[in-house]
Design a protein around this motif. Structure first.
Motif, PDB file in Angstrom:
ATOM      1  N   GLY A 113     -10.621   8.957   0.426  1.00 31.19           N
ATOM      2  CA  GLY A 113      -9.732   7.851   0.107  1.00 31.19           C
ATOM      3  C   GLY A 113     -10.291   6.501   0.497  1.00 31.19           C
ATOM      4  N   TYR A 114      -9.420   5.695   1.128  1.00 35.91           N
ATOM      5  CA  TYR A 114      -9.716   4.280   1.233  1.00 35.91           C
ATOM      6  C   TYR A 114     -10.556   3.903   2.437  1.00 35.91           C
ATOM      7  N   TYR A 115     -10.709   4.810   3.378  1.00 32.34           N
ATOM      8  CA  TYR A 115     -11.315   4.386   4.638  1.00 32.34           C
ATOM      9  C   TYR A 115     -12.734   3.899   4.471  1.00 32.34           C
ATOM     10  N   ARG A 141      -0.129   2.515  -3.295  1.00 25.73           N
ATOM     11  CA  ARG A 141      -1.524   2.867  -2.942  1.00 25.73           C
ATOM     12  C   ARG A 141      -2.489   1.767  -3.394  1.00 25.73           C
ATOM     13  N   GLU A 175      -9.017   3.626  -8.433  1.00 25.73           N
ATOM     14  CA  GLU A 175      -9.165   2.957  -7.139  1.00 25.73           C
ATOM     15  C   GLU A 175     -10.193   1.840  -7.168  1.00 25.73           C
ATOM     16  N   LEU A 231      -4.532  -1.492  -2.404  1.00 25.56           N
ATOM     17  CA  LEU A 231      -4.988  -2.373  -1.328  1.00 25.56           C
ATOM     18  C   LEU A 231      -5.051  -3.763  -1.951  1.00 25.56           C
ATOM     19  N   SER A 282     -13.997   2.412   1.901  1.00 24.61           N
ATOM     20  CA  SER A 282     -13.935   1.052   1.344  1.00 24.61           C
ATOM     21  C   SER A 282     -13.548   0.041   2.413  1.00 24.61           C
ATOM     22  N   PHE A 334       0.837  -1.199   0.000  1.00 29.99           N
ATOM     23  CA  PHE A 334       0.000   0.000   0.000  1.00 29.99           C
ATOM     24  C   PHE A 334       0.872   1.250   0.000  1.00 29.99           C
ATOM     25  N   ILE A 351      -9.370  -2.312  -6.439  1.00 29.73           N
ATOM     26  CA  ILE A 351     -10.005  -3.109  -5.387  1.00 29.73           C
ATOM     27  C   ILE A 351     -10.757  -4.283  -6.002  1.00 29.73           C
TER      28      ILE A 351
END
Lengths: 284, 318, 419
Positions: B111-113, A34, A90, A36, B115, A30, A94
């Motif tokens: 951002g990613y939180y 970046r 993004e 996940l 998700s 990450f 994912i």
């Protein structure tokens, strides 16, 4: 009381060590990209399956383990290849990694069934510490895990490659301008991280057993630890993997085994809500 | 020319309404179930395709709606039996309420939180089913037979068709309205949206609440459709199927996920298995679906239909 | 516009496919008997069901079918999902015109399929073990009477088996005073433990702790040591859903505590457990769910079946669901023939066949791979002379039944580390 405390420390530390291997790689990936990597648990499981199947069909056990690690490394490279075209998106990153994780899980399920398989521990027997039996394999796993984590940390903080990794995670565009081949750094980190996860899987398969579903479990633990430690913080992940190990053992000891999963999940959500950057994270 | 899509839509509705005349009951049942599944894909699109926030826990709200409605409908669990229609609506509202609280906590951050939290949520709710199994029935769930809104296959079919049409119309209206424009502004650039005075958190939460509401309604409808509720309504495979449908159809289009959902759900439950058996590869239908998802994600991230339209469009121009 | 055309094409295609299906599914004069088999076809349970049914049907067709009609098998896949299962069951019942459906696995999926069964009024010779299913038959007989449990006993009968297991251990010279229970965090274990408590009390056995573990749980070493510190002399697993019973066995063998491991552990029934744990599954005492073991077939027919299965598929049955599915086909054939003999207008009418199936009660079991009889609520009858979960043990890579004597082919062996 001392007994209980000792038990919590001993069991929590070992579990923490194994999950630390998974989480540190997840966090590194990450950090630099970046991404996940939802397929991280797949590397954990695949390495173990390969090692078990090869050693089960008569190959030398150490060579089998090496083959398992190689497969997890390849898997890391595959994740790199699959995410490269969509890295800026993004949503797709994912979705693609999550789909890859479930794809691998289903392939294992169809070919090897849903029952667990396990590996003969490389070291047998146990020692007794103050009335607590600790298997030698657990001790060996702990030592190996800590050794790997320490060398990882040294590599990142002391070597030239490590400097490149740090530079890339801080600002990949600036890193590129200073002449760092960011793509190579990414490949290195993904492969290395997946191998670490694979190594954890092989250790896990010796103490416990592995089944296709374990990949999701490994992913959730990696998730929990990384969230606790702060996304992208390597040391945060290492420290918090032990914290998670202790929480797990504490829950089993005082609340009962039935709560172990629930408390874990609830803890993650709570941390995210109260302190979304994690215990050691920095504001983005 | 402008009227053609409308005309076509009208035709589709007519065809759907006439299907029971030509199609045997068992397939009708499957198609009705597909409509309910389509609501899940479309409502996911409302959040993900329009505001750009990746919700990985849509099934949380499916399950919530399903369990809330089921518990309220059958007197065998909690001693209350309200009208099924009311139970379905309350199921949707309960999902929306939970969505609201989760939204105001998680959507403040970028951002990613969001998700990450939503990825974990369904697992947490699934655990509640096991831990408080006296209420929720644990792994095997429970049945509401005898207290369902619909009882024949024909009524089930028309019920889900009606629900789908209402949901699509409502969500179409939302995304075409000023609210929808703001959603899209957030998706395209949060900074820009903020700079022109849009309260981004507020609109993200609103989208999430609406999306959760429809998911809850559909979840409750599924329970009325098949008479049982179980923890698999929270589970990850359903989530992936929703994602697959929406991505295949094209995010941010409402109609795309609708078509994607119909194709995927029918494929999975109808002919995909036979197809795999012919190839005799050591895979199952889920492997194929996930592979398709990866391929589409990488090659045509805007969805098959969008891609086709663009390619065909280019050819016409030349 | 182009968009519209694409959709229209799709729709026409869909309509074409379905209309084809309609033609295929027209109800015709009976020319054959159709047996549906349904289960999770990517899991060993479903695969075993399908293979066993196909084997039985092959045998029956070779002998002239049922009442002279050839038998055809149609397969449905539940994918362990309730939505899919209800759709597939409906397809088998109404499109394929299955006369009987065999199989099913997993309690929740079964609960959903029972609703479809009731709507389509289809005879259902079923698997799964939750007491909730038979309870539905008792509560609403007219709606659910088409359901019979063939594969295994109702899960709550495990209490009787476990109590017998403790008694057997004591009789064999292993004294049991304190039991440490490790069980699934799942609704099915509640009635088992509830019924077990008084049965153990009668024998003067105390339950020192009752631990529930969630799905995927793996930290058994701590529980084993806790059992040790509580002076338990028996660790009793009641584990199926958890999926990690193999880890319990492995860790028990590793730690070698002075406690016997004996209970119901689904992992132990897997004939491959020994290999999958590299031999670290020795000496566990378990219950052979479904009333048959490959290495200890209780009847002659069972022995023949196991070998025929091996001959046809190259391996032994991958799960105990095979016995039930195989029995179900022969059970169906038997009742249809009984009905025809009695001069029933339609010997295939499910309402008629229910009455004939009910004739197999306590006094009149039918001998198949296992002796099968039904209770009033259509649950499979439990007992030494019917189906029960035989008390068995892993001994050096092989499973032996060790109790009751009438079927036992081995004796209890204590692990060498137990004093």
């Amino acid at each position: 009381m001392i007994d209980v405390l000792l038990k919590i420390i001993v069991f929590g530390t070992v579990v923490g060590g194994i999950w630390g291997l998974v989480a540190s790689g997840f966090s590194l990936i990450f950090g630099v990209s970046r991404i996940l990597n939802f397929a991280h648990g797949a590397a954990f499981v695949c390495a173990a399956y390969v090692a078990i199947l090869l050693s089960g069909s008569g190959f030398n056990v150490y060579l089998s383990i090496l083959a398992g690690l190689a497969v997890s490394g390849l898997l890391g490279y595959l994740v790199y290849l699959l995410t490269r075209p969509v890295r800026k998106n993004e949503v797709m990153v994912i979705i693609v990694t999550l789909a890859l994780a479930l794809l691998i899980q289903q392939i294992l399920l169809v070919n090897f069934g849903d029952k667990g398989i396990s590996m003969l521990p490389l070291v047998q027997g146990f020692v007794e510490l103050n009335n607590i039996k600790v298997t030698n394999m657990r001790i060996a796993s702990f030592v190996l895990a800590v050794a790997s984590l320490v060398s990882l940390d040294l590599m990142v903080s002391k070597t030239r490659i490590g400097k490149k990794i740090i530079a890339t995670s801080q600002d990949s565009e600036a890193a590129m301008l200073t002449g760092i081949d960011v793509e190579k750094v990414l490949i290195l980190v993904m492969v290395l991280s997946s191998i670490l996860a694979g190594f954890a899987g092989i250790l896990y398969a010796q103490i416990f057993a592995i089944s296709p579903e374990t990949s999701l479990k490994a992913l959730i633990y990696a998730f929990a630890i990384v969230i606790l430690g702060g996304l992208g913080s390597l040391r945060g992940s290492i420290v918090s993997s032990f914290i998670v190990g202790y929480i797990l053992v504490l829950t089993i000891t005082f609340l009962g085994a039935r709560w172990s999963e629930f408390v874990m999940l609830l803890a993650i959500v709570t941390i995210l809500v109260v302190r979304p950057t994690g215990l050691f994270g920095v504001e983005e | 020319m402008k009227n053609i899509p409308k005309l076509f839509g009208f035709l589709m509705i007519l065809v759907s309404a006439a299907l029971p005349v030509v199609i045997p009951e068992a397939y009708l049942y499957l198609i009705g179930l597909t409509y309910l599944f389509a609501i899940l894909a479309i409502s996911w699109d409302l959040m993900v395709g329009y505001t750009g926030q990746v919700n990985l826990g849509h099934t949380t709200f499916v399950g919530l709606g399903a369990y809330v409605a089921a518990l309220l409908q059958t007197p065998l669990r909690m001693g209350i039996a309200i009208h099924p229609l009311a139970a379905i609506i309350i199921g949707g509202l309960a999902a929306a309420l939970v969505g609201f609280f989760i939204g105001i906590i998680t959507l403040r951050l970028r951002g990613y939180y969001f998700s990450l939290v939503t990825a974990i949520l369904p697992l947490v709710f699934m655990q509640t089913v096991f831990v408080w199994r006296d209420v929720f029935g644990g792994e095997e769930g429970f049945s509401i037979a005898g207290y369902s809104l619909v009882d024949t296959t024909l009524s089930k079919y028309y019920f889900s068709l009606a629900l789908l049409l209402i949901s699509v119309a409502a969500m179409r209206w939302i995304v075409k309205s000023r609210i929808g424009l703001r959603f899209m502004a957030i998706r395209d650039s949060e900074e820009l949206a903020e700079s022109i005075g849009i309260d981004t958190t507020k609109y993200k939460v609103l989208a999430f609440v609406l999306s959760s509401f429809f998911a809850g309604i559909a979840g409750a409808a599924i329970v009325n459709y098949r008479y049982t509720v179980g923890p698999e309504l929270y589970d990850v495979p359903l989530m992936l199927l929703i994602i697959l449908s929406a991505v295949l159809g094209g995010l941010g289009t409402i109609y795309g996920p609708l078509i994607g959902a119909v194709v995927i759900y029918l494929a999975k439950n109808w002919w995909l298995r036979d197809l795999i058996e012919i190839t005799s590869l050591p895979v199952n239908d889920e492997v194929v679906l996930y592979a398709v998802l990866i391929a589409i994600g990488i090659l045509m991230p805007h969805g098959i239909f969008h891609e086709l339209r663009e390619r065909v469009g280019e050819r016409v121009k030349h | 516009m182009r968009y519209a055309k694409a959709v229209l094409t799709l729709l026409i295609l869909l309509a074409a496919v379905t209309s084809l299906c309609v033609q295929g599914g027209q109800k015709a004069e009976r020319g054959k008997v159709v047996i549906g088999v349904i289960g999770p076809m990517s899991s060993p349970e479903g695969m075993a069901e399908e293979k066993a049914v196909k084997l039985a049907v092959e045998e029956i067709n070779a002998q002239g079918g049922i009442l002279g009609y050839p038998v055809e098998v149609v397969v449905g896949d539940t994918k362990l999902d309730s939505n899919t299962a209800s759709t597939e069951f409906r397809r088998l019942a109404t499109i394929e015109n299955a006369d009987v459906v065999i199989g099913g696995f997993s309690s929740g999926v079964m609960l959903t399929m029972m609703e479809t069964m009731a709507e389509t009024k289809t005879l259902f010779l079923a698997d799964a073990s939750s007491p909730a299913h038979a309870k539905k038959v008792a509560e609403n007989y007219d709606r659910y009477k088409y359901w019979f449990r063939v594969t295994q006993n109702n899960g709550s009968t495990f209490a009787l088996d476990l109590a017998d297991m403790v008694k057997f251990l004591k009789d064999s010279g292993y004294d049991v005073k304190k039991v440490y229970i490790i069980r699934d965090e799942h609704v099915w274990t509640d009635p088992v433990v509830e019924a077990l408590i008084p049965l153990l009390e009668e024998q003067g056995v105390e339950i020192v702790k009752d631990v529930r573990v969630p799905r995927g749980y793996s930290e058994y070493e701590q529980l084993i040591q806790e059992a040790d510190s509580l002076d338990a002399d028996l660790i009793m697993p009641i584990l199926a859903i958890v999926g990690t019973g193999d880890i319990l066995t492995k860790q028990w063998v590793t730690l070698k505590p002075n406690i016997l491991l004996a209970g119901h552990d689904l992992a132990a029934i897997d004939a491959e457990l020994y290999n999958k744990t590299n031999g670290m599954a020795n000496y566990e005492v378990f219950l052979a769910d479904g009333g048959a073991l490959i290495t200890a077939p209780p009847t002659e027919k069972c022995k023949e079946f196991v070998e025929a299965y091996k001959k046809k598929y190259g391996h032994y049955p991958e799960s105990h669901q095979a016995y039930g599915a195989y029995d179900a086909v022969y059970l169906y054939k038997t009742v249809v023939e009984m009905a025809a003999k009695d001069g029933e207008d339609d010997p295939f009418n499910p309402d008629v066949l229910v009455n004939y199936l009910e004739k197999f009660d306590a006094s009149n079991p039918i001998m198949l791979t296992r002796p099968i009889a039904f209770y009033k609520n259509h649950d499979l009858m439990w007992g030494d002379n019917y189906v029960r979960n035989w008390i068995s043990q892993w001994q050096d890579g092989k499973q032996y039944i060790i109790y009751p004597e009438s079927v036992a082919n081995g004796e209890l062996k204590l692990p060498p580390w137990i004093e």
